[in-house]
Write a protein that holds these residues in place. Structure first.
Motif, short mmCIF file in Angstrom:
data_model
loop_
_atom_site.label_atom_id
_atom_site.label_comp_id
_atom_site.label_asym_id
_atom_site.label_seq_id
_atom_site.Cartn_x
_atom_site.Cartn_y
_atom_site.Cartn_z
N LYS A 1 0.83 -1.19 0.00
CA LYS A 1 0.00 0.00 0.00
C LYS A 1 0.88 1.26 0.00
CE LYS A 1 -3.95 1.90 2.37
NZ LYS A 1 -3.66 2.64 3.60
N ALA A 2 1.90 1.24 0.87
CA ALA A 2 2.76 2.41 0.98
C ALA A 2 3.49 2.69 -0.33
CB ALA A 2 3.77 2.21 2.11
N ARG A 3 3.92 1.64 -1.00
CA ARG A 3 4.71 1.82 -2.20
C ARG A 3 3.86 1.95 -3.45
NH1 ARG A 3 10.73 0.89 -2.48
NH2 ARG A 3 11.25 1.23 -0.32
N GLY A 4 2.57 1.67 -3.32
CA GLY A 4 1.68 1.75 -4.48
C GLY A 4 1.86 0.60 -5.44
N TRP A 5 2.25 -0.57 -4.92
CA TRP A 5 2.41 -1.74 -5.78
C TRP A 5 1.13 -2.57 -5.73
CZ3 TRP A 5 7.66 -3.22 -3.13
CH2 TRP A 5 8.66 -2.36 -3.59
N ASP A 6 0.78 -3.21 -6.83
CA ASP A 6 -0.40 -4.06 -6.84
C ASP A 6 0.00 -5.49 -6.55
OD1 ASP A 6 -2.22 -2.10 -7.37
OD2 ASP A 6 -1.86 -2.17 -9.53
N ASP A 7 -0.77 -6.11 -5.66
CA ASP A 7 -0.52 -7.50 -5.33
C ASP A 7 -0.85 -8.36 -6.55
OD1 ASP A 7 0.01 -9.79 -3.95
OD2 ASP A 7 -1.99 -9.92 -3.06
N ALA A 8 0.07 -9.20 -6.95
CA ALA A 8 -0.18 -10.09 -8.08
C ALA A 8 0.41 -11.44 -7.78
CB ALA A 8 0.42 -9.51 -9.35
N TYR A 9 0.13 -11.91 -6.56
CA TYR A 9 0.76 -13.14 -6.10
C TYR A 9 0.36 -14.35 -6.92
CZ TYR A 9 2.16 -16.99 -3.14
OH TYR A 9 2.73 -18.14 -2.68
N LEU A 10 1.36 -15.08 -7.36
CA LEU A 10 1.16 -16.39 -7.99
C LEU A 10 2.12 -17.35 -7.31
CD1 LEU A 10 1.08 -15.98 -11.89
CD2 LEU A 10 -0.84 -16.44 -10.37
N GLY A 11 1.61 -18.49 -6.86
CA GLY A 11 2.47 -19.49 -6.22
C GLY A 11 3.40 -20.15 -7.23
N SER A 12 4.30 -20.99 -6.74
CA SER A 12 5.39 -21.45 -7.60
C SER A 12 4.90 -22.19 -8.86
CB SER A 12 6.36 -22.33 -6.80
OG SER A 12 5.70 -23.46 -6.30
N ALA A 13 3.89 -23.04 -8.72
CA ALA A 13 3.45 -23.81 -9.88
C ALA A 13 2.85 -22.90 -10.97
CB ALA A 13 2.43 -24.86 -9.45
N GLU A 14 1.92 -22.02 -10.54
CA GLU A 14 1.30 -21.12 -11.52
C GLU A 14 2.33 -20.17 -12.12
OE1 GLU A 14 -0.15 -21.24 -8.21
OE2 GLU A 14 -2.26 -20.62 -8.46
N PHE A 15 3.23 -19.69 -11.25
CA PHE A 15 4.24 -18.75 -11.73
C PHE A 15 5.14 -19.43 -12.77
CE2 PHE A 15 8.59 -16.83 -10.91
CZ PHE A 15 8.37 -15.76 -11.75
N ASP A 16 5.44 -20.70 -12.52
CA ASP A 16 6.28 -21.44 -13.46
C ASP A 16 5.69 -21.41 -14.87
OD1 ASP A 16 8.25 -22.98 -14.44
OD2 ASP A 16 7.52 -24.89 -13.62
N SER A 17 4.40 -21.77 -14.99
CA SER A 17 3.83 -21.81 -16.33
C SER A 17 3.65 -20.40 -16.89
CB SER A 17 2.50 -22.58 -16.33
OG SER A 17 1.72 -22.17 -15.25
N PHE A 18 3.33 -19.44 -16.01
CA PHE A 18 3.21 -18.05 -16.45
C PHE A 18 4.53 -17.55 -17.04
CE2 PHE A 18 3.91 -13.54 -15.35
CZ PHE A 18 2.86 -12.96 -16.04
N LEU A 19 5.63 -17.85 -16.33
CA LEU A 19 6.95 -17.41 -16.77
C LEU A 19 7.29 -17.99 -18.14
CD1 LEU A 19 9.57 -15.92 -16.04
CD2 LEU A 19 10.35 -17.98 -14.90
N LYS A 20 6.95 -19.27 -18.32
CA LYS A 20 7.26 -19.91 -19.60
C LYS A 20 6.50 -19.22 -20.73
CE LYS A 20 8.96 -24.39 -18.22
NZ LYS A 20 8.48 -24.97 -16.95
N ALA A 21 5.23 -18.93 -20.48
CA ALA A 21 4.41 -18.29 -21.51
C ALA A 21 4.95 -16.90 -21.85
CB ALA A 21 2.97 -18.19 -21.03
N GLU A 22 5.34 -16.15 -20.81
CA GLU A 22 5.86 -14.80 -21.04
C GLU A 22 7.15 -14.84 -21.85
OE1 GLU A 22 3.43 -12.58 -20.49
OE2 GLU A 22 4.58 -11.27 -19.18
#
Lengths: 320, 499, 154
Positions: free
Chosen positions: A284-305
């Motif tokens: 909140k202080a830094r104005g960042w948006d939460d976009a949490y993805l756990g390791s499994a979802e992040f893994d496939s997301f990273l590959k797609a990106e």
């Protein structure tokens, strides 16, 4: 008598609670920011350090900086620290492009993905007195003659550049002919926009927010899938008929060659972090948006990106 | 009138005891850390940002302002005493300042730097309070072509640092430009002259080159001729304080330096280096004792140091009025604003006048505090030079490497630092000036990027440089500055022949 | 006339021309160009041209006046200091840490400047290094390169 009993009980309860988290609280972590102190990745690493220790998830967290080459030098070091279950590195979307651009010998897919933490939507803007009113207007111009549409944004191969290329392709223009002008630092790009030197500008929403609200810049579209909570009036690019989505995300990865137990421990700690109130306060202080993805979802997301960025960079001619 | 009222209001915020304390902490930290080479005000603010989460917005921003101004002061101290310019903006100060310090005039050099910074800071802050909205209108009109023309002017005036041989000066300048090519090209993102070494992709750090050439090179050079002509460092000769003559020679450079620094600092891509170079060469041209330049002329410290500080205040013009961060420190201060949900820009003046005017007022306060803090310290600083020579130079080398080790402790970076040190030694030996090399490294990439941006916007038409009034005028000035000496020379010869 | 030319100037001339050649070679291998305006090779060629002219000028100088003649250098002093600097890089590269590196460079430099008390200077350097290390770590939260001695501190 009674109060002292309650006190003792409270002490015992605290001690008990302490025991259950003890496994985590013993953890000593090292977080590498693959950039100089003071930058965005460094800020993320130091914020994580703050929240991890404040929330009692880790006993101690040390932040180190490895400078250079869009983070690829830091990445090489991380890949070299095979099997180290206490090492993390902050990274983000920009690193995907930097790896290709710098012909880095190491790749992000070699690292162990832990989690995606934050993300920021980009925004395409034009000066208020520009005849371009919407994403559709801009798309038509890009399609007619990509050379005449000058884009101002951040460094070559970064998120802004990729979005300009994706926009051009989605509009039916030739991405190879895109006239993208990288500026050093958001301030210079913004000045070029306000001075009317360029047709359109791209940056994180936060960077242009003040000018948009002051009526000096007009939003052509945001690159998120739906309108931003803090800017409900700004349409998405998709609404304007340009089918593009792009988030500038930041994440953490770990060295390769971790055992399953190590992996679970690290991603468990980061999962706790992402759900802690200390982290929420920092976001909140830094104005960042939460976009949490756990390791499994992040893994496939990273590959797609990675696949997507690689294609765009080839289309634009940044990589041969 | 309205501005005056707002400013008075701002002072009522800035002079609250707690705010004064924050300001004092800020200037103290800024000065202390600014003294360390390689660790500038930007890094200090970045490191302190998390600490201030729990402070109130006004307090922490006032503290940042103190750090910012303090860092600018601190930079000049090492440049003058140790010949180690910790940031590119204090390069010009080191040229004359270190010569003065070795001749026992370190006291007056530090004093003219401190008072010059004070004067410049004061005038520039007044400019910030009263002219900001108007100045910023002009500043955003500057296009890449105008910046390119400004760089050309700076390039032409660099000849002031060439010493007696234009050939050796130009060689030094071009070597600097060569170093400027190393690394990722800003506009296409591809690597140039990196030979597959990933550490080179980020290019050559200006501070690495400057500290290497100046501090390490000097140490090697002095050591190499220790037996033949032992260098004598005189901590204090004559007055520790500025003499009447010093005052007389300093006041005009202060004002001229401010006149360069404030407007160029306010330009979104102006930076702090260009005004210091312009000020240095102007003072050399105007000085009544040009033969003293290169041997420790006080004008060469007074002007650039004022320009340096005025540009720091200038940077706040686009930051406060438009929310444009135009320097690393300003970018971090912007992050500081944002952590309180504040967005600098036209709306901030209307929405949070207390905060903005409190900040501007505290800049005045920071300035006064800095002078009070720094003037008594001069006696102490100068005494550093009384340390026995072996320890003094050993300390300088420890100091010089410290900055590099803290920011980027890679063996490649350290190797470059010492490589440049040896190069600096060789250049001194064969009488090549070292300053143009650093100037080439700073200006070369800036000029290149701006020219290419200009040509990208004009789709390759070079006439864009002459079609725009500002760039055309600046290029005209550069041309005149370039040919005037030749023409004057010719005229003098012609006259001599007639007589 | 066995030596009718100035050797240092000739060396500089050759080095400048070599640098120009390297720049030109590197530029000629660039594959990515800008779509509009001038590309990333324009500036290298400008620098290359400048270096070539300066190199040729040094050639002429070499056969005319030559560079200013330097005095003889104190090789021993230089060796001590350069040795100290090399020692520092090696110490950091091998993980010896900041304090030992500082001690090396401090003691060697002092020796180069004529002090003859290596042990005392090593101790002074180490103390100086320790103070700097602690200040950076505690006050600035920046960790300088750590080695065995630094591990004892924390």
């Amino acid at each position: 008598m009674l109060t002292s009993f309650i006190k003792r009980g409270a002490v015992a309860a605290v001690a008990l609670a302490g025991l259950t988290t003890a496994a985590f609280a013993q953890m000593e972590l090292k977080i590498m920011a693959p950039a100089a102190p003071g930058g965005g990745w460094d800020g993320t690493a130091r914020s994580m350090q703050q929240a991890l220790t404040a929330a009692g998830i880790a006993k101690s967290v040390q932040v180190t900086n490895v400078t250079g080459a869009g983070g690829t030098i830091g990445l090489a070091q991380l890949i070299g620290a095979k099997g180290d279950g206490h090492q993390l590195m902050v990274n983000g979307f920009v690193m995907v492009g930097a790896i290709l651009l710098n012909k880095s010998p190491v790749n992000l897919t070699q690292a162990t993905p832990i989690a995606r933490l934050t993300a920021e939507a980009l925004v395409v803007v034009v000066p208020t007195d520009s005849p371009i009113k919407s994403a559709k207007d801009l798309a038509e111009r890009v399609k007619a003659d990509p050379a005449k549409v000058t884009w101002a944004g951040g460094s070559a191969g970064g998120a802004d550049h990729i979005l300009a290329a994706l926009f051009t392709e989605a509009a039916g223009g030739d991405a190879k002919k895109i006239n993208y002008i990288p500026f050093s630092g958001g301030g210079e790009a913004l000045a070029a926009m306000l001075g009317g030197r360029v047709t359109a500008g791209i940056s994180g929403y936060g960077e242009f927010e003040g000018q948009i609200k002051a009526g000096k810049l007009r939003v052509v579209g945001v690159s998120a899938s739906k309108r931003l909570a803090n800017a409900p009036d700004a349409p998405t690019l998709k609404e304007g008929g340009v089918n593009v989505e792009l988030l500038n995300w930041r994440s953490v990865v770990a060295p390769p060659g971790l055992s399953d137990a190590q992996k679970t421990e690290l991603s468990g700690a980061i999962d706790k972090l992402a759900k802690s109130k200390e982290w929420a306060e920092i976001l909140k202080a830094r104005g960042w948006d939460d976009a949490y993805l756990g390791s499994a979802e992040f893994d496939s997301f990273l590959k797609a990106e990675t696949v997507r960025v690689e294609k765009v960079m080839k289309d634009v001619g940044l990589v041969k | 009138m309205e501005t005056l009222l707002s400013l008075a209001n701002g002072f009522s915020v800035a002079l609250e005891p707690s705010k004064l304390l924050f300001c004092l902490i800020g200037v103290f930290l800024g000065t202390a850390v600014g003294v360390l080479p390689g660790i500038g005000p930007a890094l200090t603010v970045a490191l302190l940002l998390p600490v201030t989460f729990k402070l109130d917005p006004a307090g922490s921003l006032i503290m940042f302002a103190g750090i910012y101004y303090g860092g600018m002061y601190g930079g000049s101290t090492t440049a003058i005493l140790l010949n180690a310019p910790g940031e590119s903006a204090s390069l010009a100060t080191a040229l004359e300042g270190s010569k003065m310090a070795k001749a026992g005039r370190g006291g007056p050099a530090l004093a003219t730097a401190a008072i010059g910074s004070f004067v410049a800071g004061l005038i520039a802050t007044i400019g910030l309070a009263f002219l900001a909205p108007w100045l910023v209108e002009i500043a955003v009109k500057f296009g890449p072509w105008d910046y390119f023309a400004l760089m050309i002017v700076a390039f032409v005036t660099v000849s002031a640092t060439f010493g007696d041989s234009p050939l050796r000066g130009l060689t030094s300048l071009f070597l600097g430009m060569l170093l400027g090519l190393v690394g990722i090209d800003k506009l296409t993102g591809q690597a140039r002259l990196t030979f597959g070494v990933p550490e080179l992709l980020n290019g050559v750090e200006v501070t690495t080159l400057a500290v290497g050439l100046f501090a390490v090179g000097e140490a090697l050079y002095v050591a190499s001729k220790r037996w033949r002509e032992p260098e004598e460092i005189i901590p204090i000769k004559g007055s520790l304080w500025m003499t009447k003559q010093d005052w007389k020679r300093s006041w005009a450079p202060w004002l001229r330096g401010t006149a360069f620094g404030f407007p160029i600092g306010a330009l979104p891509a102006g930076g702090a280096e260009v005004p210091t170079f312009l000020s240095y060469s102007t003072e050399k041209k105007l000085c009544k004792y040009p033969e003293e330049f290169g041997k420790g002329a006080i004008e060469g410290v007074a002007g650039p140091e004022a320009a340096n500080n005025a540009s720091a205040a200038g940077t706040l013009v686009p930051l406060l009025t438009l929310g444009l961060p135009t320097s690393a420190t300003a970018a971090i201060m912007l992050a500081g604003f944002q952590q309180y949900g504040l967005n600098p820009g036209p709306l901030l003046f209307a929405e949070k006048p207390d905060l903005v005017w409190g900040l501007i007022a505290s800049l005045f306060v920071a300035n006064v505090l800095l002078v009070i803090l720094n003037l008594p310290l001069i006696g102490l600083w100068v005494r550093l030079l009384a340390i026995p020579q072996p320890w003094l130079y050993a300390g300088i080398l420890v100091f010089a490497t410290m900055g590099t080790l803290a920011v980027n402790p890679s063996p490649v970076e350290l190797g470059m630092l010492f490589g440049f040190g040896y190069l600096g030694y060789l250049m001194r030996r064969y009488d090549y000036p070292v300053a143009p090399m650093v100037v080439g490294l700073i200006l070369g990439p800036m000029a290149e990027a701006q020219l290419r941006r200009a040509l990208q916007i004009s789709l390759g038409d070079p006439m864009i440089l002459l079609e725009n009034p500002i760039s055309a005028t600046l290029l005209g000035i550069a041309f005149i500055a370039l040919v005037a000496p030749f023409v004057m020379n010719g005229l003098n010869k012609f006259k001599a022949a007639e007589d | 006339m066995s030596r009718s030319f100035d050797r240092p100037a000739l060396v500089v001339a050759i080095l400048l021309l070599a640098a120009a050649a390297i720049v030109a070679f590197d530029a000629s291998r660039q594959t990515i160009t800008s779509n509009y305006g001038v590309g990333p090779t324009a500036m290298p060629y400008v620098v290359c041209a400048g270096l070539t002219v300066l190199g040729l000028a040094h050639f002429i100088v070499a056969f005319k006046d030559g560079l200013p003649k330097p005095e003889e250098a104190d090789g021993k002093a230089l060796l001590w200091i350069i040795g100290g600097l090399v020692g520092l890089v090696a110490c950091i590269a091998l993980g010896g840490g900041f304090i030992i590196a500082t001690a090396i460079v401090f003691a060697c430099t002092a020796r180069g400047f004529g002090r003859d008390a290596l042990i005392v200077d090593i101790v002074i350097g180490a103390v100086l290094g320790t103070i700097i290390y602690v200040v950076f770590l505690k006050l600035l939260t920046l960790s300088l390169p750590a080695g065995p001695l630094e591990a004892l501190l924390s």
